[in-house]
Design a protein around this motif. Sequence first.
Motif, PDB file in Angstrom:
ATOM      1  N   VAL A 115      -7.293  -6.830  20.557  1.00 60.40           N
ATOM      2  CA  VAL A 115      -6.928  -5.599  19.851  1.00 60.40           C
ATOM      3  C   VAL A 115      -8.225  -4.903  19.423  1.00 60.40           C
ATOM      4  O   VAL A 115      -9.312  -5.469  19.500  1.00 60.40           O
ATOM      5  N   PHE A 116      -8.096  -3.647  18.963  1.00 62.31           N
ATOM      6  CA  PHE A 116      -9.261  -2.863  18.572  1.00 62.31           C
ATOM      7  C   PHE A 116      -9.343  -2.736  17.057  1.00 62.31           C
ATOM      8  O   PHE A 116      -8.316  -2.751  16.363  1.00 62.31           O
ATOM      9  N   GLU A 117     -10.562  -2.622  16.589  1.00 60.88           N
ATOM     10  CA  GLU A 117     -10.764  -2.390  15.156  1.00 60.88           C
ATOM     11  C   GLU A 117      -9.998  -1.150  14.720  1.00 60.88           C
ATOM     12  O   GLU A 117      -9.978  -0.140  15.418  1.00 60.88           O
ATOM     13  N   ASP A 164     -13.806  -9.235  11.197  1.00 57.93           N
ATOM     14  CA  ASP A 164     -13.681 -10.399  10.314  1.00 57.93           C
ATOM     15  C   ASP A 164     -12.312 -11.057  10.436  1.00 57.93           C
ATOM     16  O   ASP A 164     -12.145 -12.218  10.034  1.00 57.93           O
ATOM     17  N   ASP A 165     -11.328 -10.329  10.969  1.00 56.61           N
ATOM     18  CA  ASP A 165      -9.979 -10.889  11.116  1.00 56.61           C
ATOM     19  C   ASP A 165      -9.828 -11.715  12.383  1.00 56.61           C
ATOM     20  O   ASP A 165      -8.784 -12.345  12.590  1.00 56.61           O
ATOM     21  N   GLU A 166     -10.832 -11.715  13.228  1.00 53.79           N
ATOM     22  CA  GLU A 166     -10.762 -12.510  14.449  1.00 53.79           C
ATOM     23  C   GLU A 166     -10.799 -13.996  14.110  1.00 53.79           C
ATOM     24  O   GLU A 166     -11.534 -14.431  13.225  1.00 53.79           O
ATOM     25  N   VAL A 194     -10.569  -9.522  18.429  1.00 52.00           N
ATOM     26  CA  VAL A 194     -10.752  -8.145  17.950  1.00 52.00           C
ATOM     27  C   VAL A 194     -12.009  -7.572  18.584  1.00 52.00           C
ATOM     28  O   VAL A 194     -13.081  -8.189  18.520  1.00 52.00           O
ATOM     29  N   ARG A 195     -11.877  -6.398  19.191  1.00 49.25           N
ATOM     30  CA  ARG A 195     -13.011  -5.723  19.825  1.00 49.25           C
ATOM     31  C   ARG A 195     -13.389  -4.486  19.024  1.00 49.25           C
ATOM     32  O   ARG A 195     -12.596  -3.992  18.212  1.00 49.25           O
ATOM     33  N   PRO A 196     -14.609  -3.941  19.234  1.00 52.84           N
ATOM     34  CA  PRO A 196     -15.003  -2.718  18.520  1.00 52.84           C
ATOM     35  C   PRO A 196     -14.021  -1.592  18.774  1.00 52.84           C
ATOM     36  O   PRO A 196     -13.273  -1.602  19.757  1.00 52.84           O
TER      37      PRO A 196
END
Length: 398
Positions: free
Chosen positions: A225-227, A276-278, A299-301
């Motif tokens: 998912v994306f930030e 940080d949620d990764e 989580v990706r940018p």
Amino acid sequence: MNTILISSLLESLRASVSVWPPGSNIYLGDCVLLQCSVESNSSVAWSYRWFRHKPHLAPTPDPRHLFSGDSYSITAVTREDAGSYWCQAERRGSNATSVVFHSQPAKLSVSELPPPSLTLTPSTRQLFRGERFAVRCPASQTNSSGWMLRLFSPGRRVRKRVLHTDRCSPLGGAVSADRPDSCVFTAVSGNSGLYWCEGAEGRSNAVNITVSYGTIILKTPAFPVFEGDAVVLYCQYWTDNHSNTSFFKNGAEIVTSTSSLSDRVIKMTIENVTRDDEGLYRCASQDRKMESPGSWLSVRPGRGNVTSDGTAASRSDSWKWIIVCCGAVLLFLIPLTVCLVRLYRYQTLCIRNCWPVSKEDLPAVELPATKQDVTEVQWDLSWMEMSNLLDKQLYPGT
């Protein structure tokens, strides 16, 4: 001595590592499965060990890296996963002797270019037996015959089926009535494994699906998912009446609000997700008698921080450049402002001290006495009139 060397070489060739999806090039966020195979006619069970980067160097513990027996899986591939991987197969005989085979290295390189996207509905890597899910290959950009959907299950042969044709029965599914480019499956043990698509454009990303016969699972997004996205985690029970549920990240309990979709499904929402949620998430019943397998959230940018070649630039790097540029501008403007202020003060002081501001400030200079004739008197009168006129223009009010 030569006999020993030849024997060791033959033994080392009996173990090999295969990479699924095939090929040494893998993608960011991909799922990859390594399989250790041994050429042997013996029915004795083999034990396996895995090594990474260097022979006989055990892999560093990583929740994304799971190895069990002859299989080694990597979830949500990152740049750090590039490198060499080895396996070792050992068989102990009845007379306390052992035979050890070592494989050649399997080298993996990570590509940052985005692959064609496989679509999974619902987007989750964990499913209960009997649930339905659909896999769709990317739309073909050429005049080729379409994409080929493949499934690899450890311990089984690779099964494949070309979409846009009759049915998906060789994979245990059926062509969707709504979307002829999708295969619909009912989750059973035979559907567990790695799915990907192959076509003229190359291959798509891959996803590893696990069909559970347990009592509790945690459904997280199957792909990164994306930030900034809102992410929902679903804790699902096989039976009813489990409204009190705890969620965990990397082993620590998460103190957050949850809501119930039913007596079997409890959801937790992460608003505005960040890097940080990764991590590895689990859920468990209140008495901890039931606990789900771990599920990795990648989580990706943010979507806006992707360059033209598909690589992602982090927001922190962007802010660093902004701060550097602002600092350079300030370092230029501050000395310039100081110089301008000093120049202005100097000019103001010079005007006040060096130039008279009124007629009274003019110094009195005594002219020499001379005898004037009539012509000089007339000239003096004209000059005086002109001087008076100039004085009125320069010094009004005099």
